[in-house]
Design a protein around this motif. Sequence first.
Motif, short mmCIF file in Angstrom:
data_model
loop_
_atom_site.label_atom_id
_atom_site.label_comp_id
_atom_site.label_asym_id
_atom_site.label_seq_id
_atom_site.Cartn_x
_atom_site.Cartn_y
_atom_site.Cartn_z
N GLY A 163 -0.36 13.57 -5.48
CA GLY A 163 0.79 13.55 -4.59
C GLY A 163 0.39 13.75 -3.13
O GLY A 163 0.92 13.09 -2.24
N LEU A 222 -1.47 8.89 2.41
CA LEU A 222 -1.52 7.42 2.50
C LEU A 222 -0.29 6.89 3.23
O LEU A 222 -0.39 6.04 4.13
CB LEU A 222 -1.62 6.83 1.10
N LEU A 228 2.17 7.70 -6.40
CA LEU A 228 1.46 8.97 -6.60
C LEU A 228 2.38 10.16 -6.35
O LEU A 228 2.34 11.17 -7.06
CB LEU A 228 0.24 9.04 -5.67
N VAL A 229 3.22 10.05 -5.32
CA VAL A 229 4.12 11.17 -4.99
C VAL A 229 5.11 11.42 -6.13
O VAL A 229 5.30 12.56 -6.56
CB VAL A 229 4.87 10.88 -3.67
N LEU A 230 5.72 10.34 -6.65
CA LEU A 230 6.71 10.52 -7.72
C LEU A 230 6.07 11.08 -8.99
O LEU A 230 6.62 11.96 -9.64
CB LEU A 230 7.41 9.19 -8.03
N GLN A 231 4.88 10.56 -9.30
CA GLN A 231 4.17 11.04 -10.48
C GLN A 231 3.89 12.54 -10.36
O GLN A 231 4.13 13.32 -11.29
CB GLN A 231 2.83 10.31 -10.57
N THR A 232 3.37 12.93 -9.20
CA THR A 232 3.02 14.34 -8.99
C THR A 232 4.27 15.21 -9.00
O THR A 232 4.27 16.31 -9.57
CB THR A 232 2.29 14.49 -7.65
N ALA A 233 5.32 14.71 -8.37
CA ALA A 233 6.56 15.49 -8.32
C ALA A 233 7.08 15.75 -9.73
O ALA A 233 7.46 16.87 -10.07
CB ALA A 233 7.60 14.75 -7.49
N ILE A 261 2.03 2.30 -3.37
CA ILE A 261 1.04 3.06 -4.14
C ILE A 261 1.16 4.55 -3.79
O ILE A 261 1.07 5.42 -4.67
CB ILE A 261 -0.38 2.52 -3.86
N GLY A 262 1.39 4.83 -2.49
CA GLY A 262 1.62 6.22 -2.10
C GLY A 262 2.84 6.80 -2.79
O GLY A 262 2.81 7.92 -3.32
N VAL A 263 3.92 6.03 -2.84
CA VAL A 263 5.16 6.51 -3.48
C VAL A 263 4.91 6.76 -4.97
O VAL A 263 5.37 7.75 -5.53
CB VAL A 263 6.29 5.48 -3.28
N ILE A 320 0.83 -1.21 0.00
CA ILE A 320 0.00 0.00 0.00
C ILE A 320 0.86 1.26 0.00
O ILE A 320 0.56 2.21 -0.72
CB ILE A 320 -0.99 -0.04 1.18
N GLY A 348 -0.94 10.65 -1.94
CA GLY A 348 0.16 9.71 -1.73
C GLY A 348 0.82 9.93 -0.38
O GLY A 348 1.06 8.99 0.37
N ILE A 349 1.08 11.21 -0.07
CA ILE A 349 1.72 11.52 1.21
C ILE A 349 0.81 11.14 2.37
O ILE A 349 1.25 10.51 3.35
CB ILE A 349 2.10 13.02 1.27
#
Lengths: 288, 334, 250
Positions: free
Chosen positions: B286, B292, A103-108, A99-101, A96, B289-290
């Motif tokens: 993002g 989560l 989203l973070v990398l994509q957004t970054a 999945i957070g990582v 899980i 994501g954080i």
Amino acid sequence: MQFLIETLINSAMASAASALVVVGLALIFGVMRIENFAHGELYMVGAYAAWYFGTSLGGGYAVGFVAAVMVTAMIGVFMEVFLFRRLKENPMGPLIVTIGVLLVLQTAAAWLFGVNSNLLVDSPFAGAASIAGINVPWHRLFVIGAAIVLLGGLTVLLRTTKFGWALRAVAQDKDAARLQGISIGAISLLAMALSAGLAGAAGALMAPIVRISPYMGQPIIITAFIVIILGGIGSLEGAILAAIIYSTFFTFISAYFDSTVASIAGLCLMLLVLVVKPSGLMGKAQKV
Amino acid sequence: MTSNKKAGFGFAIIAIAAAAIVPLVAGDYYVSFSTEIAIMILMLSSYRMVVLTGEWSFAHVVLQGVGAYTAAIMVKDWGAPFPVSLVAGAVVAAAVAAVLSFPLLKMRGFYFLMGTFGAAEAIRLLWRKFKYFGGTRGFSGISAPYLEVGPITIDFGHPASFFYLALAIVVVCLLVIWSMEQSRLGQIWRTIEQQDVLAQAVGIDTRRYRRIAFIISAAFAGIAGVLLAYAFGSVTPNRFNLNFALYLMIWAIVGGTRSFYGVILGGIILMGFDESLRFADELRPGIYGIILILVMLFWPRGIERLVGLDKLFAPKAALPDSGSLAASTKGDAR
Amino acid sequence: MSVLSLKGVTKKFGGLTAVNDVNLEVRAGTIHGLIGPNGAGKTTLFSLITGFYTPTTGTVHLDGEEVTSTSTSHRARKGLVRTFQGTVLFPDQTVAQNIANGMLATASGSWRDWFSESQAYAKNRDHEVEKLLQFARLTDLRNAAARDLSHGQQRVLGIAIALAAKPRVLLLDEPFTGMTASEKDRLVEMLQAIRQSGTTVVLVEHDMRTVMKLCDVITVLNFGKVLTEGTPEHVRRHPEVMSAYLGTAA
């Protein structure tokens, strides 16, 4: 005939790139039993790093390639130390957070470089070779060659070095490995760096030929999971074999029908394997 | 327990009353937004039924899509009235889930997750591929329900009246979900989640009951899909892609899946939060994501724990302090 | 009359034969012990009886009905309920809930129970739970979380959960492991009471002394085969039993 040869070369290249991505994914599953959903984003970061250090800062392709491997390996180490280690007790926890990582990398990436950017990475191998009357860009051949060299190196690393022995021991039986005096923490760390670095290398290799975007990792990770299920989760040889089979299959169906049909066929193939032979091509039999 | 039950009942009445006031005090924009919240709550609560059996699914959003597409086709091709398409949406979603359950319920943990993803994505790509389902554009122009009983006519095209309709349907669904969870069925699901092998040893056919949870939750997802189709007046395949499946999972985890109200509260708070992120659309994934990652690291029981109402709504036993996800997700496919 | 019978049961794993042509008749109303040195095939045989494994050849009958390849849960609903070697419980739930969970699948009821719990079911359940709490001497701990019990209490709770499923045959997997002497005595009493109530008990156990004291019939396994079977007295005097044990101990 020309079309056939072109498709064959394209599938060889797709096989090479996806083998690099998938091997890292299988490695980390084998050693740590973690399904890393952010693996495709590591590939994406590799492509961006190759552009940033190689093209934008003007370091050249080789510098970009090395930087890509180092940046992604560092992200891998970060994930292991700050996330996975703290979630050992939680069986679905690591999955899980990846999945957070993701989203973070994509957004970054979208935030730093924009969503619709048109970044170009110059290949040191400009021009095209002529094979049987077809022009094949040299870089495509370079990708195939580099993948073979990297995978060969990985095989040598795993088969002949002490690190490779320890890593395989951990993958086989953690407790037994610990009793042998192997530090699980150190091996996990190195395996994570290696796995992420391979994804970064794949991203850097593909950077000159694909459109670089923050979302380029998504189809890659989907393909990668299909492939490791086909190959048998945790089996490196199975993963490479399945990467070649699947990429060829996918490239041909895309070329002769279209890519949606190819995706549907791929997903159905994965479901079939999950139902009929969940251990995949080369995985050990396990109860699902 | 009875006093807790009463307190819970009281809170539910207050919450429904508060929701019912929304159209009186807020403009159309926020009324439509509240409709979306109600639909989301139904999605989260029904998703939780699968989570109760210890599994995480990526198919739930596509099953909602099955309901939405069913409604769209019923309305466009046959001019079916709302109640008919509502029932059809639930039945078709449940039927699709029933068919999928044969291969999927053989899998556990990661394999189940990937299996649900594969099946769901294949269905979604079929929608994109075939003209019958409207291709990549989907369907639009789904007209609002219209009720005519003698002299009274209600046009649900107005946001407020559609909101009341959606609210009523969601509340009824939540009541059914709640009582199922309290019943013998819900207790059986909990035993499967907590200790699969022991459940089997005392005669519980775990695969059968996981299948039941999967199918019933799909029926409710189908209802949520029908409501969504009418609320937006359109259906597109991209509304049901992997990102929405990820968000559903994240919201369920952040809200907390242990208790019935956790996902509801989480749904309301997160929808509000989501709305406030409208100015920073690109940063949204993002930020989730954080959140989560932080929740998984520091707060594995989600919002329900923060609010501390869990004791109030807890079933008979006092809840343990630790390890909600640790205990709830035994992915034994490893 | 045998309530559980195995005929010619063989289980092979690859080239290894873990259980070889075992015939076993468990008579109703007895306590039947399965013993043997390590690696004799006890655990495999246990798994074949519970349905965790399916035999390579041979049949398993429960009360005359063939159950050779049915699932564990199906056998449990037919009256063959097992316990576990470790402490396998519902750790987060209370003792009373743990026991109540035992009857979820086997108590009678209708589909209406899916939507709301009927008064009749709840009443019957509370009554049964109360009886089992008393029997297991856990009444005072009814509201404690199962994880907070002592090891011995957890083992007893495991048996109480199994009893809640109303078994005709209760299968125990090394129930005495890790128990203190007084806990063992108490469990012996419990098992005798269970037999008294008409439930057949089959147990796999290492603790020879307790087995000798408790069992009506003992089957000794060695190298996957039945070495001998009979009363404790018969087994004690059997010359090969001792050498089997000594042989592996050396």
